[in-house]
Design a protein around this motif. Structure first.
Motif, short mmCIF file in Angstrom:
data_model
loop_
_atom_site.label_atom_id
_atom_site.label_comp_id
_atom_site.label_asym_id
_atom_site.label_seq_id
_atom_site.Cartn_x
_atom_site.Cartn_y
_atom_site.Cartn_z
N CYS A 1 0.85 -1.20 0.00
CA CYS A 1 0.00 0.00 0.00
C CYS A 1 0.88 1.25 0.00
CB CYS A 1 -0.89 -0.01 1.24
SG CYS A 1 -1.67 1.58 1.60
N CYS B 1 0.28 3.11 3.87
CA CYS B 1 0.79 2.52 5.13
C CYS B 1 1.99 1.59 4.89
CB CYS B 1 -0.32 1.78 5.87
SG CYS B 1 -0.87 0.30 5.02
N CYS C 1 -7.37 -0.35 1.30
CA CYS C 1 -6.27 -1.12 1.90
C CYS C 1 -6.82 -1.88 3.09
CB CYS C 1 -5.15 -0.17 2.34
SG CYS C 1 -3.93 -0.91 3.44
N CYS D 1 -5.00 0.32 6.32
CA CYS D 1 -5.24 1.75 6.62
C CYS D 1 -6.51 2.29 5.96
CB CYS D 1 -4.03 2.59 6.19
SG CYS D 1 -3.84 2.74 4.40
#
Ligand code: ZN
Length: 232
Positions: A198, A201, A221, A224
């Motif tokens: 991601c 994060c 995600c 996050c």
């Protein structure tokens, strides 16, 4: 790339610019306060320097008047000298004159020191005044630039808000809802997937999420919740 992704990336570019502009706007008062404090510091420095010069001038005058006073005393003693008949009285008178001459010598030494100090203080003050004027000019220019900048930043924010409104209208309500919630948090709401990680994060995404991003689905995600997109 899916149209929702292209549109949302364009909207996000505008929103990130708005975010930066708003941050800039929040910094401006602090910059203004610090410039004003600098100006005050310069003014108080020049005030204390000219006070020091004045005090030194007064101290010189005081030393001069002390010298004159002691000289008067000596003259008075000398004018009474005709009355002195006895040797011991004469010795006492001479000793008194010597003491007073010593006082004058001390005052003269003090005056010389003060005159040196005054000369130094005056030349420093003159130099400081020159720099002071340049500094004040520069601070005032900076202050007026800040004010101008504030107006420009506000205008730009308004322009961007109008622009984002038009962009937002072309995107589906569901996507906008997810995006708007993320916009209130730090980082970009929509991030690119890099090496199965991601972009917000930096954690590894599940194979299922990765498969959805490759398809161009609207997907968050796992960690996050930021929106993800995949690009070759
Ligand atoms: Zn994430």
């Amino acid at each position: 790339m899916k149209k929702w992704i292209e549109d949302l990336l364009e909207l996000q570019t505008i929103d990130m610019r708005i975010r930066n502009m708003k941050m800039r706007l929040e910094m401006l008062p602090k910059e203004k306060i610090s410039l004003e404090a600098e100006l005050k510091k310069e003014e108080s420095e020049i005030k204390s320097r000219s006070e020091h010069t004045k005090k030194t001038e007064l101290a010189i005058k005081k030393a001069e008047s002390s010298i004159a006073q002691v000289n008067d005393t000596i003259k008075k003693i000398q004018s009474n000298s005709s009355m002195v008949k006895k040797n011991n009285e004469y010795q006492a008178m001479m000793s008194e004159i010597a003491q007073n001459k010593a006082k004058i010598s001390d005052f003269e030494t003090e005056e010389i020191t003060l005159l040196d100090e005054l000369e130094k203080a005056k030349s420093e003050l003159k130099e400081f005044e020159k720099q002071f004027q340049a500094k004040v000019r520069s601070i005032k220019e900076n202050l007026s630039e800040l004010q101008q900048m504030e107006g420009e930043v506000r205008e730009e924010i308004n322009r961007l808000i109008a622009e984002r409104g038009l962009k937002e209208n072309g995107i589906s309500q569901d996507v906008i809802r997810l995006y708007s919630r993320l916009l209130k948090t730090a980082g970009d709401p929509l991030v690119k997937v890099n090496n199965d990680i991601c972009g917000n994060c930096h954690l590894k995404l599940t194979p299922q999420t990765l498969a959805e991003t490759r398809k161009g689905s609207v997907i968050n995600c796992d960690n996050c919740q930021h929106l993800l997109y995949y690009a070759e």
